[in-house]
Write an enzyme that holds these catalytic residues in place. Structure first.
Site, mmCIF file in Angstrom:
data_model
loop_
_atom_site.group_PDB
_atom_site.id
_atom_site.type_symbol
_atom_site.label_atom_id
_atom_site.label_comp_id
_atom_site.label_asym_id
_atom_site.label_seq_id
_atom_site.Cartn_x
_atom_site.Cartn_y
_atom_site.Cartn_z
ATOM 1 N N TYR A 47 -1.220 -0.564 10.317
ATOM 2 C CA TYR A 47 -1.327 -0.839 8.876
ATOM 3 C C TYR A 47 -0.043 -0.425 8.148
ATOM 4 C CZ TYR A 47 -3.452 -0.878 4.203
ATOM 5 O OH TYR A 47 -3.744 -1.140 2.892
ATOM 6 N N ALA A 97 2.976 -0.084 9.307
ATOM 7 C CA ALA A 97 4.094 -0.954 9.669
ATOM 8 C C ALA A 97 4.026 -2.284 8.933
ATOM 9 C CB ALA A 97 4.113 -1.181 11.181
ATOM 10 N N SER A 113 0.845 -1.197 0.000
ATOM 11 C CA SER A 113 0.000 0.000 0.000
ATOM 12 C C SER A 113 0.874 1.238 0.000
ATOM 13 C CB SER A 113 -0.893 0.009 1.240
ATOM 14 O OG SER A 113 -1.523 1.260 1.404
#
Length: 250
Positions: A158, A160, A144
């Site tokens: 998220y 990490a 992402s």
């Protein structure tokens, strides 16, 4: 062009990105197996594809919780038992639990780590032995933009995990290269998934701000990147993170 003729693809997850990838890969000749912890999600994905006219003989659903290695291993064995090979793994399974760090609970941190990072480790670990045996395979992991740069509304859990899978990909590209196994990730920007329909205009404008191509991404944009990296067209590409974000960050 049917780059996936006679190829078998295992997709972890059965959500938006998984369905879009499956459609693209089916168009190019693949047999596709979904694995997801939700039987409802599996049934919905497969019935939706069948309703669009795709041959059920080229589809398979396996209930699997990526947090448990033994279930990932069982899913791989089920695909091998039916179709004899797995040419491409596409790891899309993931969850979101966004909130400020001072409000984040231990459970919210751990749930995201267990699925988004450890789940990818389990999926890859389970498929590598059969790929090593054939000295062939492509692995595509969904990362992402949230793992590439700071973003509003992206929790540290998220971010990490998505940064972690990029590190995993770079390391495995090096480690698995001698067996002709490629490992790459796709890092999408904001997408028009199922949640898009319920967004306010202000939220859409916030997510879209700074996108140089002046639109949010379509699921098909990510599916096209997956189809490339999971095919022999990318046979000399490994350890890479492909940003698909309309020029929002690069």
């Amino acid at each position: 062009m049917e780059r996936y003729q006679d190829k078998v693809v295992l997709i972890t997850g059965a959500g938006d990105v998984a369905e879009a990838a499956a459609k693209r890969l089916l168009c190019e000749g693949a047999k596709v197996a979904f694995s997801d912890f939700s039987q409802e999600a599996l049934d919905a994905a497969i019935s939706g594809l069948k309703a669009e006219g795709w041959d059920g003989e080229r589809l398979m659903g396996i209930k699997c919780d990526v947090r448990k290695y033994e279930e990932c291993e069982a899913a791989v064995n089920a695909v091998l038992a039916r179709w004899g090979q797995i040419d491409t793994l596409v790891a899309t399974a993931g969850i979101i639990r966004h909130c400020p760090i001072d409000e984040m609970t231990e459970a919210q941190w751990q749930d995201v780590v267990d699925i988004n990072l450890t789940g990818v480790f389990h999926a890859v670990k389970s498929v590598v032995p059969s790929m090593k045996e054939r000295k062939y395979g492509h692995i595509v992991v969904i990362s992402s933009i949230g793992g590439r740069t700071g973003r509003p509304g992206v929790g540290v859990n998220y971010a990490a995990t998505k940064a972690g899978v990029n590190g995993l990909v770079m390391c495995l590209g090096y480690e698995l290269g001698p067996w002709q196994i490629t490992v790459n990730s796709v890092a999408p920007g904001p997408l028009k998934g199922k949640m898009f329909a319920g967004m306010t205009q202000d939220r859409i404008e916030s997510l879209s701000a700074g996108i140089r191509l002046q639109r949010m991404g379509e699921l098909s944009d990510v599916a096209a990147a997956i189809a490339y990296l999971g095919s022999d067209d990318a046979a000399w590409t490994t350890g890479e993170v492909l940003d698909v974000n309309g020029g929002l960050q690069y």
